[in-house]
Scaffold this active site. Structure first.
Site, PDB file in Angstrom:
ATOM      1  N   SER A 211      11.353 -10.896  10.573  1.00 26.75           N
ATOM      2  CA  SER A 211      10.452 -11.909  10.009  1.00 26.75           C
ATOM      3  C   SER A 211      10.461 -13.164  10.864  1.00 26.75           C
ATOM      4  CB  SER A 211      10.925 -12.285   8.600  1.00 26.75           C
ATOM      5  OG  SER A 211      10.187 -13.377   8.103  1.00 26.75           O
TER       6      SER A 211
ATOM      7  N   TYR B 108      17.659 -14.836   1.846  1.00 32.74           N
ATOM      8  CA  TYR B 108      16.754 -13.910   2.537  1.00 32.74           C
ATOM      9  C   TYR B 108      16.735 -14.138   4.048  1.00 32.74           C
ATOM     10  CZ  TYR B 108      12.098 -11.987   3.845  1.00 32.74           C
ATOM     11  OH  TYR B 108      11.054 -11.312   4.442  1.00 32.74           O
TER      12      TYR B 108
ATOM     13  N   LYS C  39      17.133 -11.584   7.625  1.00 31.51           N
ATOM     14  CA  LYS C  39      16.120 -11.328   8.656  1.00 31.51           C
ATOM     15  C   LYS C  39      16.648 -11.689  10.040  1.00 31.51           C
ATOM     16  CE  LYS C  39      13.417  -9.337   6.033  1.00 31.51           C
ATOM     17  NZ  LYS C  39      12.921  -7.986   6.286  1.00 31.51           N
TER      18      LYS C  39
HETATM   19  N1  LIG Z   1       4.873 -10.141   3.352  1.00 32.60           N
HETATM   20  C1  LIG Z   1       5.367 -11.011   4.227  1.00 32.60           C
HETATM   21  O1  LIG Z   1       4.883 -12.152   4.347  1.00 32.60           O
HETATM   22  C2  LIG Z   1       6.494 -10.638   5.112  1.00 32.60           C
HETATM   23  C3  LIG Z   1       7.241  -9.503   4.917  1.00 32.60           C
HETATM   24  N2  LIG Z   1       8.273  -9.219   5.768  1.00 32.60           N
HETATM   25  C4  LIG Z   1       9.088  -8.034   5.571  1.00 32.60           C
HETATM   26  O2  LIG Z   1       8.271  -6.887   5.573  1.00 32.60           O
HETATM   27  C5  LIG Z   1       8.882  -5.871   4.801  1.00 32.60           C
HETATM   28  C6  LIG Z   1       7.865  -5.279   3.851  1.00 32.60           C
HETATM   29  O3  LIG Z   1       7.513  -6.244   2.888  1.00 32.60           O
HETATM   30  P1  LIG Z   1       6.084  -6.360   2.212  1.00 32.60           P
HETATM   31  O4  LIG Z   1       5.266  -5.185   2.525  1.00 32.60           O
HETATM   32  O5  LIG Z   1       5.568  -7.677   2.501  1.00 32.60           O
HETATM   33  O6  LIG Z   1       6.489  -6.368   0.675  1.00 32.60           O
HETATM   34  P2  LIG Z   1       6.292  -5.277  -0.478  1.00 32.60           P
HETATM   35  O7  LIG Z   1       7.041  -5.811  -1.636  1.00 32.60           O
HETATM   36  O8  LIG Z   1       4.866  -4.951  -0.626  1.00 32.60           O
HETATM   37  O9  LIG Z   1       7.006  -4.017   0.143  1.00 32.60           O
HETATM   38  C7  LIG Z   1       8.380  -3.868   0.195  1.00 32.60           C
HETATM   39  C8  LIG Z   1       8.667  -2.407   0.060  1.00 32.60           C
HETATM   40  O10 LIG Z   1      10.076  -2.204   0.106  1.00 32.60           O
HETATM   41  C9  LIG Z   1      10.418  -1.356  -0.972  1.00 32.60           C
HETATM   42  N3  LIG Z   1      11.789  -1.565  -1.389  1.00 32.60           N
HETATM   43  C10 LIG Z   1      12.333  -2.666  -1.960  1.00 32.60           C
HETATM   44  N4  LIG Z   1      13.613  -2.449  -2.251  1.00 32.60           N
HETATM   45  C11 LIG Z   1      13.892  -1.183  -1.864  1.00 32.60           C
HETATM   46  C12 LIG Z   1      15.046  -0.374  -1.917  1.00 32.60           C
HETATM   47  N5  LIG Z   1      16.172  -0.835  -2.432  1.00 32.60           N
HETATM   48  N6  LIG Z   1      14.986   0.880  -1.434  1.00 32.60           N
HETATM   49  C13 LIG Z   1      13.822   1.371  -0.905  1.00 32.60           C
HETATM   50  N7  LIG Z   1      12.698   0.637  -0.832  1.00 32.60           N
HETATM   51  C14 LIG Z   1      12.730  -0.609  -1.303  1.00 32.60           C
HETATM   52  C15 LIG Z   1       9.439  -1.717  -2.080  1.00 32.60           C
HETATM   53  O11 LIG Z   1       9.388  -0.718  -3.067  1.00 32.60           O
HETATM   54  C16 LIG Z   1       8.173  -1.875  -1.283  1.00 32.60           C
HETATM   55  O12 LIG Z   1       7.537  -0.644  -1.077  1.00 32.60           O
HETATM   56  C17 LIG Z   1      10.071  -6.512   4.108  1.00 32.60           C
HETATM   57  O13 LIG Z   1      11.254  -6.196   4.795  1.00 32.60           O
HETATM   58  C18 LIG Z   1       9.782  -7.997   4.232  1.00 32.60           C
HETATM   59  O14 LIG Z   1      10.946  -8.766   4.239  1.00 32.60           O
HETATM   60  C19 LIG Z   1       8.595 -10.014   6.812  1.00 32.60           C
HETATM   61  C20 LIG Z   1       7.893 -11.151   7.033  1.00 32.60           C
HETATM   62  C21 LIG Z   1       6.800 -11.551   6.226  1.00 32.60           C
HETATM   63  C1  LIG Z   2       8.114 -13.442   1.301  1.00 26.83           C
HETATM   64  C2  LIG Z   2       7.550 -14.514   2.194  1.00 26.83           C
HETATM   65  O1  LIG Z   2       6.353 -14.955   1.692  1.00 26.83           O
HETATM   66  C3  LIG Z   2       7.301 -13.996   3.567  1.00 26.83           C
HETATM   67  O2  LIG Z   2       8.404 -13.238   3.950  1.00 26.83           O
HETATM   68  C4  LIG Z   2       8.874 -13.731   5.085  1.00 26.83           C
HETATM   69  O3  LIG Z   2       9.716 -13.142   5.718  1.00 26.83           O
HETATM   70  C5  LIG Z   2       8.287 -15.006   5.412  1.00 26.83           C
HETATM   71  O4  LIG Z   2       9.113 -16.024   4.974  1.00 26.83           O
HETATM   72  C6  LIG Z   2       7.017 -14.980   4.679  1.00 26.83           C
HETATM   73  O5  LIG Z   2       6.518 -16.178   4.336  1.00 26.83           O
END
Ligand SMILES: NC(=O)C1=CN([C@@H]2O[C@H](COP(=O)(O)OP(=O)(O)OC[C@H]3O[C@@H](n4cnc5c(N)ncnc54)[C@H](O)[C@@H]3O)[C@@H](O)[C@H]2O)C=CC1
Ligand SMILES: C[C@H](O)[C@@H]1OC(=O)[C@H](O)[C@@H]1O
Length: 254
Positions: free
Chosen positions: A144, A157, A161
Protein backbone atom coordinates in the site's frame (compact mmCIF):
# COMPACT_ATOMS: atom_id res chain seq x y z
CA UNK A 1 -1.73 -9.33 -26.30
CA UNK A 2 -2.07 -12.22 -23.80
CA UNK A 3 0.75 -11.88 -21.29
CA UNK A 4 0.03 -14.83 -18.98
CA UNK A 5 -0.77 -17.62 -21.42
CA UNK A 6 -0.09 -21.05 -19.86
CA UNK A 7 0.53 -19.63 -16.38
CA UNK A 8 -1.24 -20.52 -13.16
CA UNK A 9 -1.98 -17.59 -10.84
CA UNK A 10 -3.05 -17.88 -7.18
CA UNK A 11 -4.71 -14.90 -5.47
CA UNK A 12 -5.72 -14.57 -1.81
CA UNK A 13 -8.82 -12.66 -0.76
CA UNK A 14 -10.15 -12.90 -4.30
CA UNK A 15 -13.94 -13.00 -3.86
CA UNK A 16 -14.23 -9.19 -3.94
CA UNK A 17 -12.42 -5.91 -4.51
CA UNK A 18 -8.87 -5.74 -5.83
CA UNK A 19 -8.23 -9.49 -5.49
CA UNK A 20 -11.24 -10.36 -7.59
CA UNK A 21 -10.38 -7.81 -10.29
CA UNK A 22 -6.80 -9.06 -10.41
CA UNK A 23 -7.87 -12.72 -10.61
CA UNK A 24 -10.25 -12.04 -13.49
CA UNK A 25 -7.75 -9.69 -15.14
CA UNK A 26 -5.05 -12.38 -15.08
CA UNK A 27 -7.52 -14.86 -16.59
CA UNK A 28 -8.17 -12.35 -19.41
CA UNK A 29 -4.44 -12.58 -20.08
CA UNK A 30 -4.64 -16.35 -20.45
CA UNK A 31 -3.93 -17.61 -16.91
CA UNK A 32 -5.72 -20.33 -14.97
CA UNK A 33 -6.66 -19.11 -11.49
CA UNK A 34 -6.96 -20.40 -7.92
CA UNK A 35 -8.79 -18.05 -5.58
CA UNK A 36 -8.56 -18.09 -1.80
CA UNK A 37 -11.57 -16.59 -0.04
CA UNK A 38 -12.59 -16.22 3.60
CA UNK A 39 -16.39 -16.38 3.83
CA UNK A 40 -18.06 -14.97 0.72
CA UNK A 41 -19.06 -18.20 -1.05
CA UNK A 42 -21.33 -16.41 -3.55
CA UNK A 43 -18.59 -13.90 -4.46
CA UNK A 44 -16.04 -16.68 -4.93
CA UNK A 45 -18.42 -18.79 -7.03
CA UNK A 46 -19.32 -15.87 -9.28
CA UNK A 47 -15.62 -15.04 -9.79
CA UNK A 48 -15.00 -18.68 -10.77
CA UNK A 49 -17.94 -18.51 -13.21
CA UNK A 50 -16.58 -15.30 -14.79
CA UNK A 51 -13.15 -16.85 -15.23
CA UNK A 52 -14.56 -20.05 -16.72
CA UNK A 53 -16.62 -17.95 -19.14
CA UNK A 54 -13.29 -16.60 -20.40
CA UNK A 55 -12.27 -20.17 -21.24
CA UNK A 56 -9.85 -20.50 -18.34
CA UNK A 57 -9.78 -22.96 -15.45
CA UNK A 58 -10.64 -21.67 -11.98
CA UNK A 59 -10.97 -23.08 -8.49
CA UNK A 60 -12.07 -21.34 -5.28
CA UNK A 61 -10.64 -22.60 -1.99
CA UNK A 62 -11.97 -21.36 1.34
CA UNK A 63 -9.64 -20.49 4.21
CA UNK A 64 -8.69 -17.83 6.76
CA UNK A 65 -5.18 -16.67 5.85
CA UNK A 66 -4.47 -15.88 9.51
CA UNK A 67 -4.43 -19.62 10.17
CA UNK A 68 -0.99 -21.03 9.22
CA UNK A 69 -2.66 -24.28 8.04
CA UNK A 70 -4.54 -22.37 5.33
CA UNK A 71 -1.38 -21.65 3.37
CA UNK A 72 -0.35 -25.28 2.81
CA UNK A 73 -3.97 -26.23 2.16
CA UNK A 74 -4.43 -23.48 -0.47
CA UNK A 75 -1.26 -24.35 -2.35
CA UNK A 76 -1.88 -28.13 -2.21
CA UNK A 77 -5.48 -27.85 -3.42
CA UNK A 78 -4.57 -25.36 -6.15
CA UNK A 79 -1.79 -27.67 -7.39
CA UNK A 80 -4.12 -30.68 -7.25
CA UNK A 81 -6.54 -28.92 -9.62
CA UNK A 82 -4.29 -26.72 -11.77
CA UNK A 83 -0.97 -28.58 -11.63
CA UNK A 84 1.45 -25.84 -10.60
CA UNK A 85 1.98 -22.31 -9.24
CA UNK A 86 3.64 -19.73 -11.49
CA UNK A 87 2.40 -16.55 -9.84
CA UNK A 88 1.28 -15.89 -6.28
CA UNK A 89 -0.57 -12.67 -5.40
CA UNK A 90 -0.82 -11.97 -1.68
CA UNK A 91 -3.86 -9.72 -1.58
CA UNK A 92 -6.06 -10.59 1.41
CA UNK A 93 -6.16 -7.80 3.97
CA UNK A 94 -8.25 -5.89 6.49
CA UNK A 95 -8.21 -2.31 7.71
CA UNK A 96 -10.66 -1.78 10.59
CA UNK A 97 -10.19 1.98 11.08
CA UNK A 98 -9.68 2.81 14.78
CA UNK A 99 -7.99 5.48 16.93
CA UNK A 100 -4.57 4.73 18.42
CA UNK A 101 -5.01 5.52 22.12
CA UNK A 102 -7.79 2.99 22.70
CA UNK A 103 -6.94 0.42 20.02
CA UNK A 104 -8.43 -2.89 21.18
CA UNK A 105 -5.80 -5.61 21.53
CA UNK A 106 -7.87 -7.97 19.41
CA UNK A 107 -8.17 -5.43 16.54
CA UNK A 108 -4.42 -4.85 16.53
CA UNK A 109 -3.59 -8.54 16.72
CA UNK A 110 -6.13 -9.65 14.12
CA UNK A 111 -4.87 -7.02 11.65
CA UNK A 112 -1.28 -8.21 12.16
CA UNK A 113 -2.29 -11.85 11.80
CA UNK A 114 -4.32 -11.43 8.63
CA UNK A 115 -2.18 -8.87 6.81
CA UNK A 116 1.33 -9.84 7.81
CA UNK A 117 1.53 -13.26 9.47
CA UNK A 118 -0.91 -14.66 6.90
CA UNK A 119 1.20 -13.20 4.09
CA UNK A 120 4.34 -14.75 5.53
CA UNK A 121 2.86 -18.26 5.65
CA UNK A 122 1.26 -17.94 2.22
CA UNK A 123 4.37 -16.57 0.53
CA UNK A 124 6.48 -19.28 2.17
CA UNK A 125 4.13 -22.06 1.00
CA UNK A 126 3.92 -20.65 -2.55
CA UNK A 127 7.70 -20.22 -2.70
CA UNK A 128 8.30 -23.83 -1.59
CA UNK A 129 6.04 -25.04 -4.39
CA UNK A 130 7.86 -22.85 -6.94
CA UNK A 131 11.25 -24.09 -5.73
CA UNK A 132 10.01 -27.68 -6.07
CA UNK A 133 8.89 -26.99 -9.65
CA UNK A 134 12.38 -25.64 -10.37
CA UNK A 135 11.60 -23.02 -13.00
CA UNK A 136 11.11 -19.76 -11.12
CA UNK A 137 7.98 -17.73 -10.51
CA UNK A 138 6.61 -14.36 -9.51
CA UNK A 139 5.33 -13.30 -6.09
CA UNK A 140 3.41 -10.05 -5.77
CA UNK A 141 2.30 -8.45 -2.50
CA UNK A 142 -0.62 -6.01 -2.39
CA UNK A 143 1.14 -3.63 -0.01
CA UNK A 144 0.00 0.00 0.00
CA UNK A 145 0.86 3.66 -0.21
CA UNK A 146 0.48 3.16 3.55
CA UNK A 147 3.87 1.43 3.57
CA UNK A 148 5.27 4.92 3.01
CA UNK A 149 2.92 7.27 4.85
CA UNK A 150 0.89 7.11 8.06
CA UNK A 151 -2.79 7.28 8.94
CA UNK A 152 -4.29 8.49 12.22
CA UNK A 153 -6.79 5.62 12.29
CA UNK A 154 -4.45 3.09 10.70
CA UNK A 155 -1.69 2.68 13.33
CA UNK A 156 -2.28 -1.07 13.36
CA UNK A 157 -2.54 -1.30 9.56
CA UNK A 158 0.30 0.79 8.14
CA UNK A 159 3.01 -1.31 9.87
CA UNK A 160 1.57 -4.42 8.20
CA UNK A 161 1.89 -2.78 4.80
CA UNK A 162 5.45 -1.60 5.47
CA UNK A 163 6.13 -5.11 6.76
CA UNK A 164 4.77 -6.69 3.59
CA UNK A 165 7.03 -4.52 1.47
CA UNK A 166 10.01 -5.43 3.66
CA UNK A 167 9.07 -9.11 3.37
CA UNK A 168 9.13 -8.81 -0.44
CA UNK A 169 12.58 -7.20 -0.30
CA UNK A 170 14.01 -9.97 1.88
CA UNK A 171 12.41 -12.85 0.01
CA UNK A 172 13.59 -11.32 -3.28
CA UNK A 173 17.09 -11.99 -1.94
CA UNK A 174 16.27 -15.41 -0.49
CA UNK A 175 14.53 -16.60 -3.67
CA UNK A 176 16.58 -14.90 -6.40
CA UNK A 177 18.79 -17.98 -6.75
CA UNK A 178 15.62 -19.94 -7.63
CA UNK A 179 14.56 -17.46 -10.29
CA UNK A 180 11.61 -16.32 -8.20
CA UNK A 181 10.88 -12.58 -8.44
CA UNK A 182 9.21 -10.81 -5.51
CA UNK A 183 7.67 -7.35 -5.77
CA UNK A 184 5.15 -5.07 -4.06
CA UNK A 185 2.32 -2.98 -5.42
CA UNK A 186 1.41 0.17 -3.51
CA UNK A 187 -2.23 1.04 -4.28
CA UNK A 188 -3.38 4.50 -3.21
CA UNK A 189 -7.05 4.86 -2.31
CA UNK A 190 -9.12 2.37 -4.28
CA UNK A 191 -12.90 2.26 -3.82
CA UNK A 192 -13.74 -1.13 -2.29
CA UNK A 193 -15.51 -2.57 0.76
CA UNK A 194 -12.40 -1.97 2.87
CA UNK A 195 -12.99 1.81 2.89
CA UNK A 196 -16.72 2.04 2.16
CA UNK A 197 -17.54 3.29 5.66
CA UNK A 198 -14.51 5.56 5.93
CA UNK A 199 -15.27 7.23 2.59
CA UNK A 200 -18.99 7.55 3.36
CA UNK A 201 -17.81 10.72 5.11
CA UNK A 202 -18.18 13.19 2.19
CA UNK A 203 -15.60 15.60 3.59
CA UNK A 204 -12.98 12.86 3.86
CA UNK A 205 -13.77 11.49 0.41
CA UNK A 206 -13.54 14.89 -1.21
CA UNK A 207 -10.23 15.58 0.62
CA UNK A 208 -8.79 12.29 -0.67
CA UNK A 209 -9.99 13.03 -4.21
CA UNK A 210 -8.40 16.48 -4.16
CA UNK A 211 -5.04 14.95 -3.25
CA UNK A 212 -4.97 12.89 -6.45
CA UNK A 213 -3.40 14.57 -9.50
CA UNK A 214 -5.27 12.22 -11.87
CA UNK A 215 -8.49 13.55 -10.34
CA UNK A 216 -10.29 10.44 -9.13
CA UNK A 217 -10.13 7.68 -6.55
CA UNK A 218 -8.91 4.32 -7.80
CA UNK A 219 -10.99 1.36 -8.90
CA UNK A 220 -10.02 -2.32 -8.49
CA UNK A 221 -9.32 -2.67 -12.24
CA UNK A 222 -6.55 -0.07 -11.91
CA UNK A 223 -4.46 -2.78 -10.24
CA UNK A 224 -4.84 -5.30 -13.06
CA UNK A 225 -2.24 -3.89 -15.49
CA UNK A 226 0.50 -3.47 -12.86
CA UNK A 227 -0.17 -6.99 -11.51
CA UNK A 228 -0.13 -8.58 -14.96
CA UNK A 229 3.11 -6.74 -15.75
CA UNK A 230 4.86 -7.98 -12.59
CA UNK A 231 3.47 -11.48 -13.13
CA UNK A 232 4.61 -11.64 -16.74
CA UNK A 233 7.94 -12.21 -18.43
CA UNK A 234 7.94 -8.51 -19.37
CA UNK A 235 9.18 -8.02 -15.78
CA UNK A 236 11.82 -10.76 -16.02
CA UNK A 237 14.55 -8.52 -14.48
CA UNK A 238 12.32 -6.82 -11.88
CA UNK A 239 12.61 -8.07 -8.31
CA UNK A 240 12.64 -6.42 -4.88
CA UNK A 241 10.81 -3.47 -6.44
CA UNK A 242 7.68 -1.56 -5.52
CA UNK A 243 5.24 0.32 -7.73
CA UNK A 244 2.84 3.03 -6.57
CA UNK A 245 -0.58 2.74 -8.21
CA UNK A 246 -2.15 5.84 -6.67
CA UNK A 247 -3.01 8.35 -9.39
CA UNK A 248 -0.08 10.42 -8.11
CA UNK A 249 -1.41 10.87 -4.57
CA UNK A 250 1.89 10.14 -2.83
CA UNK A 251 3.91 12.84 -4.56
CA UNK A 252 1.27 15.55 -4.10
CA UNK A 253 2.65 17.74 -1.33
CA UNK A 254 1.38 21.09 -2.68
N1 LIG B 1 -8.77 -0.29 -1.22
C1 LIG B 1 -7.67 0.42 -1.01
O1 LIG B 1 -7.70 1.67 -1.02
C2 LIG B 1 -6.37 -0.24 -0.78
C3 LIG B 1 -6.26 -1.59 -0.52
N2 LIG B 1 -5.03 -2.14 -0.31
C4 LIG B 1 -4.89 -3.55 -0.03
O2 LIG B 1 -5.47 -4.31 -1.06
C5 LIG B 1 -5.90 -5.56 -0.55
C6 LIG B 1 -7.32 -5.83 -1.02
O3 LIG B 1 -8.19 -4.92 -0.41
P1 LIG B 1 -9.52 -4.35 -1.07
O4 LIG B 1 -9.84 -5.10 -2.29
O5 LIG B 1 -9.40 -2.92 -1.14
O6 LIG B 1 -10.57 -4.66 0.07
P2 LIG B 1 -11.77 -5.72 0.16
O7 LIG B 1 -12.26 -5.63 1.55
O8 LIG B 1 -12.70 -5.51 -0.96
O9 LIG B 1 -11.02 -7.08 -0.11
C7 LIG B 1 -10.24 -7.72 0.85
C8 LIG B 1 -10.37 -9.19 0.60
O10 LIG B 1 -9.59 -9.89 1.56
C9 LIG B 1 -10.41 -10.92 2.10
N3 LIG B 1 -9.98 -11.28 3.44
C10 LIG B 1 -10.03 -10.53 4.56
N4 LIG B 1 -9.60 -11.23 5.60
C11 LIG B 1 -9.28 -12.46 5.14
C12 LIG B 1 -8.79 -13.64 5.74
N5 LIG B 1 -8.56 -13.69 7.04
N6 LIG B 1 -8.57 -14.72 4.97
C13 LIG B 1 -8.83 -14.69 3.63
N7 LIG B 1 -9.29 -13.59 3.01
C14 LIG B 1 -9.51 -12.50 3.75
C15 LIG B 1 -11.82 -10.35 2.10
O11 LIG B 1 -12.78 -11.36 2.23
C16 LIG B 1 -11.82 -9.65 0.77
O12 LIG B 1 -12.14 -10.52 -0.28
C17 LIG B 1 -5.76 -5.48 0.95
O13 LIG B 1 -4.58 -6.14 1.36
C18 LIG B 1 -5.63 -3.99 1.21
O14 LIG B 1 -4.90 -3.71 2.37
C19 LIG B 1 -3.89 -1.41 -0.35
C20 LIG B 1 -3.95 -0.08 -0.58
C21 LIG B 1 -5.17 0.61 -0.82
C1 LIG C 1 -8.32 1.33 3.55
C2 LIG C 1 -7.76 2.63 3.03
O1 LIG C 1 -8.77 3.42 2.56
C3 LIG C 1 -6.82 2.39 1.90
O2 LIG C 1 -5.99 1.32 2.25
C4 LIG C 1 -4.73 1.73 2.16
O3 LIG C 1 -3.82 0.94 2.24
C5 LIG C 1 -4.63 3.16 2.01
O4 LIG C 1 -4.42 3.74 3.25
C6 LIG C 1 -5.93 3.52 1.44
O5 LIG C 1 -6.34 4.78 1.69
Amino acid sequence: MMLLEGKTVLVTGASAGIGRAVAIGCARHGADIALNFARDVAGAESAVAEIEALGRKAVAIQGDVADPETARDFIDKAVAVLGRVDVFVNNAGICPFHAFLDMPVETFERTMRVNLHGAYYMVQAAANQMVKQGDGGSIIAMSSISALVGGEYQTHYTPTKAGLHSLMQSVAIALGKHGIRCNSLFPGTILTDINKDDLADEAKRSYMEKRIPLGRLGKPDDLVGPTVFLASDLAQYVTGASLLVDGGMYVNLQ
